[in-house]
Design a protein around this motif. Structure first.
Motif, mmCIF file in Angstrom:
data_model
loop_
_atom_site.group_PDB
_atom_site.id
_atom_site.type_symbol
_atom_site.label_atom_id
_atom_site.label_comp_id
_atom_site.label_asym_id
_atom_site.label_seq_id
_atom_site.Cartn_x
_atom_site.Cartn_y
_atom_site.Cartn_z
ATOM 1 N N ILE A 1 0.834 -1.201 0.000
ATOM 2 C CA ILE A 1 0.000 0.000 0.000
ATOM 3 C C ILE A 1 0.871 1.254 0.000
ATOM 4 N N ALA A 2 1.868 1.270 0.897
ATOM 5 C CA ALA A 2 2.728 2.454 1.027
ATOM 6 C C ALA A 2 3.527 2.702 -0.249
ATOM 7 N N GLY A 3 4.066 1.636 -0.840
ATOM 8 C CA GLY A 3 4.903 1.787 -2.020
ATOM 9 C C GLY A 3 4.163 2.346 -3.214
ATOM 10 N N ARG A 4 2.885 1.999 -3.348
ATOM 11 C CA ARG A 4 2.116 2.450 -4.509
ATOM 12 C C ARG A 4 1.878 3.954 -4.515
ATOM 13 N N CYS A 5 1.909 4.588 -3.342
ATOM 14 C CA CYS A 5 1.692 6.044 -3.319
ATOM 15 C C CYS A 5 2.904 6.776 -2.733
ATOM 16 N N ASN A 6 4.068 6.168 -2.906
ATOM 17 C CA ASN A 6 5.337 6.820 -2.561
ATOM 18 C C ASN A 6 5.407 7.227 -1.090
ATOM 19 N N ARG A 7 4.971 6.330 -0.204
ATOM 20 C CA ARG A 7 5.059 6.562 1.230
ATOM 21 C C ARG A 7 6.064 5.605 1.842
ATOM 22 N N ILE A 8 6.709 6.035 2.916
ATOM 23 C CA ILE A 8 7.683 5.199 3.622
ATOM 24 C C ILE A 8 7.113 4.850 4.990
ATOM 25 N N VAL A 9 7.114 3.565 5.325
ATOM 26 C CA VAL A 9 6.698 3.128 6.651
ATOM 27 C C VAL A 9 7.577 1.953 7.060
ATOM 28 N N ASN A 10 8.209 2.087 8.233
ATOM 29 C CA ASN A 10 9.088 1.041 8.753
ATOM 30 C C ASN A 10 9.213 1.258 10.260
ATOM 31 N N GLU A 11 10.117 0.540 10.908
ATOM 32 C CA GLU A 11 10.255 0.678 12.365
ATOM 33 C C GLU A 11 10.725 2.072 12.753
ATOM 34 N N ALA A 12 11.508 2.704 11.899
ATOM 35 C CA ALA A 12 11.968 4.069 12.189
ATOM 36 C C ALA A 12 10.857 5.094 11.969
ATOM 37 N N VAL A 13 10.000 4.840 10.962
ATOM 38 C CA VAL A 13 8.846 5.714 10.669
ATOM 39 C C VAL A 13 7.609 4.815 10.690
ATOM 40 N N PRO A 14 7.081 4.507 11.907
ATOM 41 C CA PRO A 14 6.062 3.452 12.010
ATOM 42 C C PRO A 14 4.632 3.888 11.694
ATOM 43 N N ILE A 15 4.401 5.168 11.439
ATOM 44 C CA ILE A 15 3.050 5.656 11.153
ATOM 45 C C ILE A 15 3.051 6.345 9.790
ATOM 46 N N ALA A 16 2.078 6.017 8.954
ATOM 47 C CA ALA A 16 1.993 6.648 7.634
ATOM 48 C C ALA A 16 0.543 6.704 7.180
ATOM 49 N N ASP A 17 0.210 7.753 6.446
ATOM 50 C CA ASP A 17 -1.083 7.866 5.769
ATOM 51 C C ASP A 17 -0.848 7.601 4.292
ATOM 52 N N ALA A 18 -1.751 6.860 3.688
ATOM 53 C CA ALA A 18 -1.609 6.513 2.273
ATOM 54 C C ALA A 18 -3.002 6.461 1.651
ATOM 55 N N ARG A 19 -3.067 6.005 0.418
ATOM 56 C CA ARG A 19 -4.356 5.854 -0.260
ATOM 57 C C ARG A 19 -4.279 4.693 -1.223
ATOM 58 N N LEU A 20 -5.426 4.136 -1.532
ATOM 59 C CA LEU A 20 -5.509 3.081 -2.538
ATOM 60 C C LEU A 20 -5.764 3.704 -3.904
ATOM 61 N N THR B 1 -6.325 21.774 -6.467
ATOM 62 C CA THR B 1 -6.610 21.065 -5.218
ATOM 63 C C THR B 1 -5.301 20.654 -4.562
ATOM 64 N N ILE B 2 -5.256 20.796 -3.245
ATOM 65 C CA ILE B 2 -4.055 20.487 -2.459
ATOM 66 C C ILE B 2 -4.473 19.561 -1.320
ATOM 67 N N GLU B 3 -3.838 18.388 -1.233
ATOM 68 C CA GLU B 3 -4.225 17.415 -0.217
ATOM 69 C C GLU B 3 -3.005 16.705 0.343
ATOM 70 N N ASP B 4 -3.149 16.234 1.561
ATOM 71 C CA ASP B 4 -2.118 15.392 2.161
ATOM 72 C C ASP B 4 -2.117 14.044 1.461
ATOM 73 N N ASN B 5 -3.319 13.479 1.276
ATOM 74 C CA ASN B 5 -3.508 12.276 0.462
ATOM 75 C C ASN B 5 -4.668 12.559 -0.481
ATOM 76 N N ALA B 6 -4.447 12.363 -1.764
ATOM 77 C CA ALA B 6 -5.452 12.729 -2.763
ATOM 78 C C ALA B 6 -6.729 11.912 -2.580
ATOM 79 N N GLU B 7 -7.828 12.571 -2.211
ATOM 80 C CA GLU B 7 -9.098 11.900 -1.978
ATOM 81 C C GLU B 7 -10.254 12.556 -2.720
ATOM 82 N N LEU B 8 -10.114 13.833 -3.056
ATOM 83 C CA LEU B 8 -11.214 14.560 -3.675
ATOM 84 C C LEU B 8 -11.550 13.970 -5.039
ATOM 85 N N GLN B 9 -12.832 13.989 -5.378
ATOM 86 C CA GLN B 9 -13.317 13.462 -6.646
ATOM 87 C C GLN B 9 -14.059 14.567 -7.396
ATOM 88 N N ILE B 10 -13.337 15.589 -7.764
ATOM 89 C CA ILE B 10 -13.957 16.747 -8.412
ATOM 90 C C ILE B 10 -14.140 16.455 -9.897
#
Length: 405
Positions: free
Chosen positions: A118-137, A225-234
């Protein structure tokens, strides 16, 4: 010794991954061919019904190309939220009610594979050093990922689903989330270029309502549009630019924040700027963009009431810059024209609870002045409704646009 369906699935999944490791690039057709070969080999050893073969085929494909057993819930349009509590269980929400799922992911390694996928598909990094991440499908669903050492019972995955087709304002009216009168009133304000801020608690439908409001934006305008994780469906805006923030790499470098994107957007000749949600110091930049001629901009934020949202905006601005409180309140009062507050009712429905106008800043009391336009009222034994309370005071934008209330 009895061989269970789970044993067969596990064995075939391992064989499939081994065979795929031998090929650098493989398309879906080739994957299905490898899966069919494996099922045929398994069928020579023991009986597999046609239904079981079809189920195995989809299970194996989902395990390498999609999100394993979670894909079944993701493909169910009636499921609105999916919660994976490590290896201990999976829950899902349907029609506002939580249910436990009979299936589990018992392997922590398999869960971690899904998290990384999930993280890799939207260019997010999550591991023991960075254990929390927001992503999108890929379908726009919002995902929160938490790994060890923060998550003690295994990787935690929380998926907020959105409809495949955006919910329209007409649908919200039919569901009684907003009255037709209030929706028509808001349509005029959007067209006239009033800056509108949508507040509400978690799951109150802020993003959905923002999408619905965007229907009223004139199609000839340039929207960013500016988002942390792209969710808007305009939809219906040809000149639409979508931007998404980027987390830093493992060294914390090359991060692109919402603040960076808001500043960049000001040089892109937007008519309107839509900031999906403000959570922190970017509130200062959002307010400054509202005060620099980008009329008709929209944004959302978490707040239990409109007054609480105004207080939270003050706090968020202070996170970005030490400013006197009166100066912050003047910025808010001059930048935001209308606030729409949403809430989730006891019956799990989502409704517009208040629409109010920000009329200015009172230097004597030191408070932001508001004018309540609509309020949701409930009477015992009767269905609640959104009631008009006062007339709009600031009508200059409507007059300039030639729109009659």
């Amino acid at each position: 010794m009895t061989v269970t369906s789970e044993d067969i699935s596990h064995r075939l999944r391992k064989k499939l991954r081994d065979r795929m490791d031998q090929v650098r690039e493989i398309d879906d057709e080739e994957i299905y061919k490898k899966i069919d070969d494996l099922i045929l080999e398994e069928g020579r050893c023991q009986y597999l019904s046609l239904a079981r073969r079809e189920a195995l085929r989809q299970e194996l494909y989902n395990s390498v190309r999609k999100l394993d057993i979670l894909q079944e819930l993701i493909d169910d349009d009636t499921v609105t939220e999916i919660m994976v509590n490590g290896t201990e269980g999976i829950y899902y929400e349907r029609n506002g009610t939580l249910y436990p799922w009979e299936k589990k992911i018992t392997s922590r390694e398999k869960l971690e594979d899904i998290v990384q996928q999930i993280a890799g598909r939207c260019n997010r990094i999550v591991n023991e050093a960075v254990p929390i991440a927001d992503a999108r499908l890929e379908d726009g669903s919002r995902v929160n990922l938490i790994l060890y050492p923060i998550a003690l019972n295994g990787p935690i995955i929380t998926i907020r689903r959105f409809p495949r087709e955006p919910i329209s304002m007409e649908m919200l009216i039919q569901w009684k989330a907003v009255s037709r009168e209030a929706a028509e009133f808001l349509e005029k304000l959007v067209r006239a270029g009033y800056n509108i801020f949508i507040s509400g608690g978690t799951g109150s439908g802020k993003t959905t309502f923002l999408n619905a409001l965007s229907e009223f934006i004139p199609s000839e305008e340039r929207i960013i549009t500016i988002e942390d994780n792209a969710e808007l469906q305009i939809r219906g805006i040809p000149n639409l630019v979508r931007m998404e923030a980027r987390k830093g790499n493992t060294e914390g470098e090359h991060e692109i924040t919402i603040r960076d994107l808001i500043k960049a957007s000001l040089r892109m000749r937007p008519n309107r700027i839509i900031v999906g949600e403000v959570r922190g110091e970017e509130a200062l930049d959002m307010l400054q963009s509202l005060n620099t001629g980008h009329d008709g901009s929209l944004s959302t934020g978490h707040g239990n009431s409109p007054r609480d949202m105004l207080s939270r905006l003050e706090t968020m601005v202070l996170m970005g810059m030490e400013l006197p409180l009166p100066a912050i309140r003047r910025q808010i009062a001059s930048g935001i024209d209308i606030m729409v507050h949403l809430g989730r009712m006891r019956d799990k429905s989502r409704k517009v609870l208040e629409i109010l106008e920000i009329t200015g800043y009172d230097s004597v009391s030191g408070e932001i002045q508001t004018n309540l336009l609509y309020e949701y009222e409930e009477e015992k034994g009767k269905e609640g409704r959104l009631v008009r309370k006062n007339e709009l005071l600031e009508t200059q934008k409507l007059e300039r646009a030639g729109i009659q209330i």
